[in-house]
Design a protein around this motif. Sequence first.
Motif, mmCIF file in Angstrom:
data_model
loop_
_atom_site.group_PDB
_atom_site.id
_atom_site.type_symbol
_atom_site.label_atom_id
_atom_site.label_comp_id
_atom_site.label_asym_id
_atom_site.label_seq_id
_atom_site.Cartn_x
_atom_site.Cartn_y
_atom_site.Cartn_z
ATOM 1 N N GLU A 144 68.427 48.784 41.888
ATOM 2 C CA GLU A 144 67.922 49.497 40.720
ATOM 3 C C GLU A 144 68.506 50.900 40.661
ATOM 4 O O GLU A 144 68.489 51.633 41.654
ATOM 5 C CB GLU A 144 66.397 49.561 40.796
ATOM 6 C CG GLU A 144 65.724 50.088 39.549
ATOM 7 C CD GLU A 144 64.207 50.003 39.660
ATOM 8 O OE1 GLU A 144 63.548 49.890 38.617
ATOM 9 O OE2 GLU A 144 63.690 50.048 40.793
ATOM 10 N N SER A 145 69.040 51.310 39.519
ATOM 11 C CA SER A 145 69.585 52.657 39.377
ATOM 12 C C SER A 145 68.446 53.669 39.343
ATOM 13 O O SER A 145 67.291 53.316 39.064
ATOM 14 C CB SER A 145 70.404 52.772 38.095
ATOM 15 O OG SER A 145 69.554 52.708 36.953
ATOM 16 N N SER A 160 67.908 56.070 37.197
ATOM 17 C CA SER A 160 67.360 56.213 35.838
ATOM 18 C C SER A 160 66.422 55.063 35.502
ATOM 19 O O SER A 160 65.376 55.261 34.863
ATOM 20 C CB SER A 160 68.493 56.292 34.807
ATOM 21 O OG SER A 160 69.293 55.123 34.846
ATOM 22 N N ASP A 161 66.767 53.848 35.957
ATOM 23 C CA ASP A 161 65.877 52.705 35.723
ATOM 24 C C ASP A 161 64.595 52.828 36.544
ATOM 25 O O ASP A 161 63.514 52.468 36.083
ATOM 26 C CB ASP A 161 66.595 51.400 36.079
ATOM 27 C CG ASP A 161 67.651 51.019 35.055
ATOM 28 O OD1 ASP A 161 67.608 51.556 33.928
ATOM 29 O OD2 ASP A 161 68.525 50.196 35.380
ATOM 30 N N LYS A 214 62.346 55.340 34.795
ATOM 31 C CA LYS A 214 61.772 54.758 33.583
ATOM 32 C C LYS A 214 60.661 53.769 33.926
ATOM 33 O O LYS A 214 59.570 53.800 33.329
ATOM 34 C CB LYS A 214 62.860 54.060 32.777
ATOM 35 C CG LYS A 214 62.373 53.465 31.460
ATOM 36 C CD LYS A 214 63.520 52.838 30.680
ATOM 37 C CE LYS A 214 63.030 52.243 29.366
ATOM 38 N NZ LYS A 214 64.149 51.612 28.606
ATOM 39 N N ARG A 215 60.904 52.918 34.912
ATOM 40 C CA ARG A 215 59.906 51.908 35.278
ATOM 41 C C ARG A 215 58.634 52.552 35.815
ATOM 42 O O ARG A 215 57.515 52.208 35.392
ATOM 43 C CB ARG A 215 60.490 50.956 36.320
ATOM 44 C CG ARG A 215 59.485 49.929 36.844
ATOM 45 C CD ARG A 215 60.137 48.901 37.747
ATOM 46 N NE ARG A 215 60.689 49.488 38.961
ATOM 47 C CZ ARG A 215 59.980 49.775 40.047
ATOM 48 N NH1 ARG A 215 58.666 49.542 40.073
ATOM 49 N NH2 ARG A 215 60.562 50.281 41.119
#
Length: 451
Positions: A28-29, A31-32, A35-36
């Motif tokens: 998972e990046s 930024s992701d 966001k999550r």
Amino acid sequence: MAGKSLTRMAATIAMLAGAALTMAATTESFSDLVKRLQNEKPTYAKRQADLLGQRYDLANRPAAGVAMSDGKAVQASVRVRLPNGVSWDQLAALTPDEIRQRDLWPAGFYPLPHPHHEAGGMVFPQPTIDETKRQTQRDLARFDMDYDLPQHMLPQFPAPIYLTTRPDLGDVSKGQLVTLANFHALFKDALNPKQLEGLRLLVTPFPQQQFNATEDRRALTANQGVACFDCHTNGHTNAATHTVGDIRPNEHRHRIDTPSLRGVNVQRLFGSQRALKTVEDFTEFEQRAAYFDGDPSTAALKGVNPLERGSQVHFMAEFQALLDFPPAPKLDVFGKLIPAKASESELRGEAIFNGKGKCAVCHSGPYFTDNSMHNLMVERFFKPRMINGRLASADGPIKTFTLRGIKDSPPYLHDDRLMTLDDTVEFFNLVLGTRLSVDEKKDLVAFLYTL
């Protein structure tokens, strides 16, 4: 010696390799991830807020004429909500087994979960975040969760600092939060060079599990880390919370109350399980393991900075040993009330503390601690249950914390589950089976305010 060096090198390589595999498995990046977790944040915040509302009355209701050592109001009255249809006196008349079978253990007396227990990690009250950022441009905010208790329930911020070596100076912090930006100007004339260097290290940030430069951190920007005095603000506490690193699995991990460092020179047990016997051991342990939830392989990648025992750990411990308790003008040199200065209620409370209340069995001597561990066996009163990711079951032995200056250190118990000293008296009245009357409880609280 060569064999030992090779063994250490092999262990380090293995540790790094294991950590690298863990990181590689995370696809998972950043930024992701942000966001999550930000999308999940309102759900867990509401879950915790609902729990607190069900357990406690958190209104701002100060005690008349009682303040912390530098002026903040102390919150009054019992805040734990009782089960429907039962009074405190009725509850105290029941046996632990009757309370357990009838499911009458007050909700606020169960272990208090972390704001997001499944995630854990350090979480700071907002005033600490704001003032640290203002002074040092370092951000202690987490993007995935916020602190959960209202500020009026917490210790004074910033707390005054009293030195054993210079009691004539009073509050040497001069009302300021001590950070890397101002420690030298505040203390250069009150400390020797070794003590000053120890203080510098205590306000220097080091990488930590949630605050570091890697992309699995919980701060939005790459972060220098956390300083000892970010939680132990001004050598006291700001009630920052965490989860212990030495208990597994996660649902058994305790929420941590940040204890005050005042009077650390008279204490002999340290660490969440009190396995460390000197403040030097604890200082070193914090850097090597506690900052990283007891996971040294993770620490290797995030940037652990092992401290040198002779020239760093010792200096830090020497400064910590100078942190004094706040003044207690009603106590004599033995920790007893001076009758001419105390009220009738306070004197009655002292007698209850030393007698019927059984407090002095553990909280003894001029510093009100026996420097020991005791198992309260609170699990006698309830059936195990899962509460917001925290399994409420046996806590095991806990340290006898000093009660000197106790009104400056809310909330109470090792996991913050008790909001006021009134709550604490009700809790121990049940746990110890002392059956104090309403008036006896009031007198006992009045005495605790004098310590």
